[in-house]
Design an enzyme around this catalytic site. Structure first.
Site, PDB file in Angstrom:
ATOM      1  N   LYS A  18      -5.385  -9.716   0.593  1.00  0.00           N
ATOM      2  CA  LYS A  18      -5.265  -8.457  -0.133  1.00  0.00           C
ATOM      3  C   LYS A  18      -6.516  -8.178  -0.953  1.00  0.00           C
ATOM      4  CE  LYS A  18      -3.672  -4.921  -2.468  1.00  0.00           C
ATOM      5  NZ  LYS A  18      -3.687  -3.569  -1.862  1.00  0.00           N
ATOM      6  N   GLU A  19      -7.015  -9.199  -1.628  1.00  0.00           N
ATOM      7  CA  GLU A  19      -8.119  -8.990  -2.558  1.00  0.00           C
ATOM      8  C   GLU A  19      -9.468  -8.808  -1.856  1.00  0.00           C
ATOM      9  OE1 GLU A  19      -8.140  -8.374  -5.584  1.00  0.00           O
ATOM     10  OE2 GLU A  19      -6.446  -9.284  -6.623  1.00  0.00           O
TER      11      GLU A  19
END
Length: 473
Positions: free
Chosen positions: A328-329
């Site tokens: 996600k990051e």
């Protein structure tokens, strides 16, 4: 040797559908009834308790803007009741979100006065519950896939395929009936993957668009509504899943006055022309989960696995949680940079890393160590209660990673004050976040959770040579 084909056929027709009815809506046993509150008691209390499906499709509200399909109708019903109050006393709605398969049981137990599911929901035996006049009729179920992949026009083409369905899906019984037809033709049954309870119908649709799930079945109005947000979805309308159904509200059988008021209201209700305006504006850029196991991503994850596993084990954490957060990051890019300070694979800030005694977060090993230690610190200090299961604990930890633990704890306190479950982020405390700060942290936690579930489905292939691990959900 004689082959008892007739016997096998009969046995197959009995046994095969069982895979499709593993989790039908509602409990099978009769539920004890509580005292009925009819309209006079509701007016005296000045509160109408509405049990809603906790799906964001049906009951969501973001910073005062209604995005759930039931919200406009429920608010209009509130105005209708208040407009017909003889004593001038105004009542308000108390929204009580529940999992779809718990709604009728909660109504039977007296936890609410009205059920507004926003989806097809059939009455099960053993309930002293009555339905309203239909809210909507002739609602078909539709098979949903992704554009560019195979289109299905005949039931036989689904033989052996797997459908992802959320708990309480109306498609469960429909697939059972389809499997009986397939058994008569000696074809393999349609399989159902009942998804994790943290996922609602809109989450499954997003994961189909992202390629994590391949097929699902939903009510056509829901599919078409979310198709405006998820443009890669494909709807196989030519395939007949079942006879079209009807959508209802539900009340206790003895609440005759309330039921009559509902029917009079529904008879004259016209939904607003701009009903989905806020829904489209708020959600259009949020539901964008990607497939995290494409070839290049899988190769990156394999290289990162030793580092992720080492620091996850040191913090007593599932390494796939770290992998999901990293995807996600940074999309698993160790050299990712952000203009506002977050750095590296875990996109952690120097100040957060210093709080857990880690410096030089430009280094991959230190970056992952800092991210893992920071998550563990948040979990240990704020979300260590045994009342939290592991998936909810991680959800709260992720929300705190995103917006700060003190803020999340304040949301839990507000959830408790409103009668929501303070130990459940998904569909409960997240409602407070949606109201107070918008969809940012909700979307963040949802995305990481979906990536985790995608990785967890492939755990054995991602942990070659390791003993089978039971995931902690």
């Amino acid at each position: 040797m004689v082959r008892p084909s007739v016997l096998l056929l009969l046995c197959g027709s009995l046994l095969l559908p069982m895979t499709a009815v593993a989790r039908l809506p509602g409990p099978l046993q009769a539920v004890p009834a509580a005292k009925v509150r009819d309209l006079s008691e509701i007016r005296s209390s000045r509160v109408l308790r509405v049990l809603v499906n906790q799906s964001r499709n049906s009951s969501g509200e973001v910073q005062g803007q209604a995005i759930g399909v039931e919200y406009h109708r429920l608010r209009a019903f509130e105005q209708y009741l208040n407009g017909h109050a003889r004593d001038g006393q105004q009542l308000t709605l108390k929204i009580i979100p529940k999992a779809k398969d718990q709604l009728l049981g909660a109504l039977q137990r007296g936890e609410g006065d009205l059920v507004a599911p926003g989806e097809l929901l059939d009455l099960q035996p053993g309930y002293a519950v009555a339905s309203s006049e239909p809210i909507a009729s002739n609602i078909p179920l539709v098979l949903v896939g992704i554009k560019g992949e195979r289109r299905y026009t005949k039931v036989e083409q689904l033989s052996g395929k797997t459908l992802a369905l959320p708990t309480g899906s109306a498609a469960g019984e429909a697939v059972s009936q389809l499997n009986q037809k397939l058994a008569l033709h000696k074809l393999a049954p349609i399989k159902i993957e009942w998804v994790d309870p943290t996922l609602a119908v809109e989450d499954v649709l997003e994961m189909v668009q992202g390629g994590i799930f391949h097929l699902t079945i939903v009510e056509q109005p829901i599919a078409e509504r979310w198709g405006k947000i998820l443009p890669k979805l494909r709807f196989d309308r030519q395939l007949m899943i079942s006879e079209p159904g009807e959508e209802y509200w539900f009340v206790r059988r003895d609440a005759a006055m309330l039921r009559a008021s509902i029917d009079r209201f529904l008879g004259g209700y016209k939904k607003p022309s701009n009903e989905d305006a806020a829904f489209l504006r708020i959600y259009r850029r949020l539901y964008q989960v990607h497939y995290p196991l494409a070839k290049a991503d899988r190769q990156r994850l394999e290289k990162l696995r030793p580092t992720l596993q080492k620091h996850a084990q040191a913090q007593n954490m599932d390494w796939l949680n770290l992998a999901a957060l990293a995807f996600k990051e940074s999309r698993l890019q160790p050299n990712a940079r952000s203009g506002s300070g977050p750095t590296g694979l875990m996109q952690i800030t120097p100040s957060a890393a210093q709080r857990v005694g880690v410096s030089n977060i430009q280094n991959l090993d230190a970056n992952v160590q800092a991210g893992a230690k920071y998550l563990a610190m948040i979990r240990r200090k704020f979300f260590n209660s045994p009342k939290l299961n592991e998936r909810e604990r991680m959800a709260f930890t992720l929300a705190a990673y995103n917006i700060g633990p003190e803020r999340v704890q304040g949301m839990r306190a507000e959830a408790r004050r409103r009668g929501l479950n303070p130990n459940q982020w998904f569909f409960q405390v997240e409602r407070i976040a949606m109201e107070q700060v918008g969809m940012g942290p909700v979307s963040y936690v949802n995305s990481v959770n979906k990536y985790y579930l995608a990785f967890d489905r492939e755990r054995e292939s991602l942990e070659p040579g390791a003993q089978k691990v039971v995931s902690r959900k």
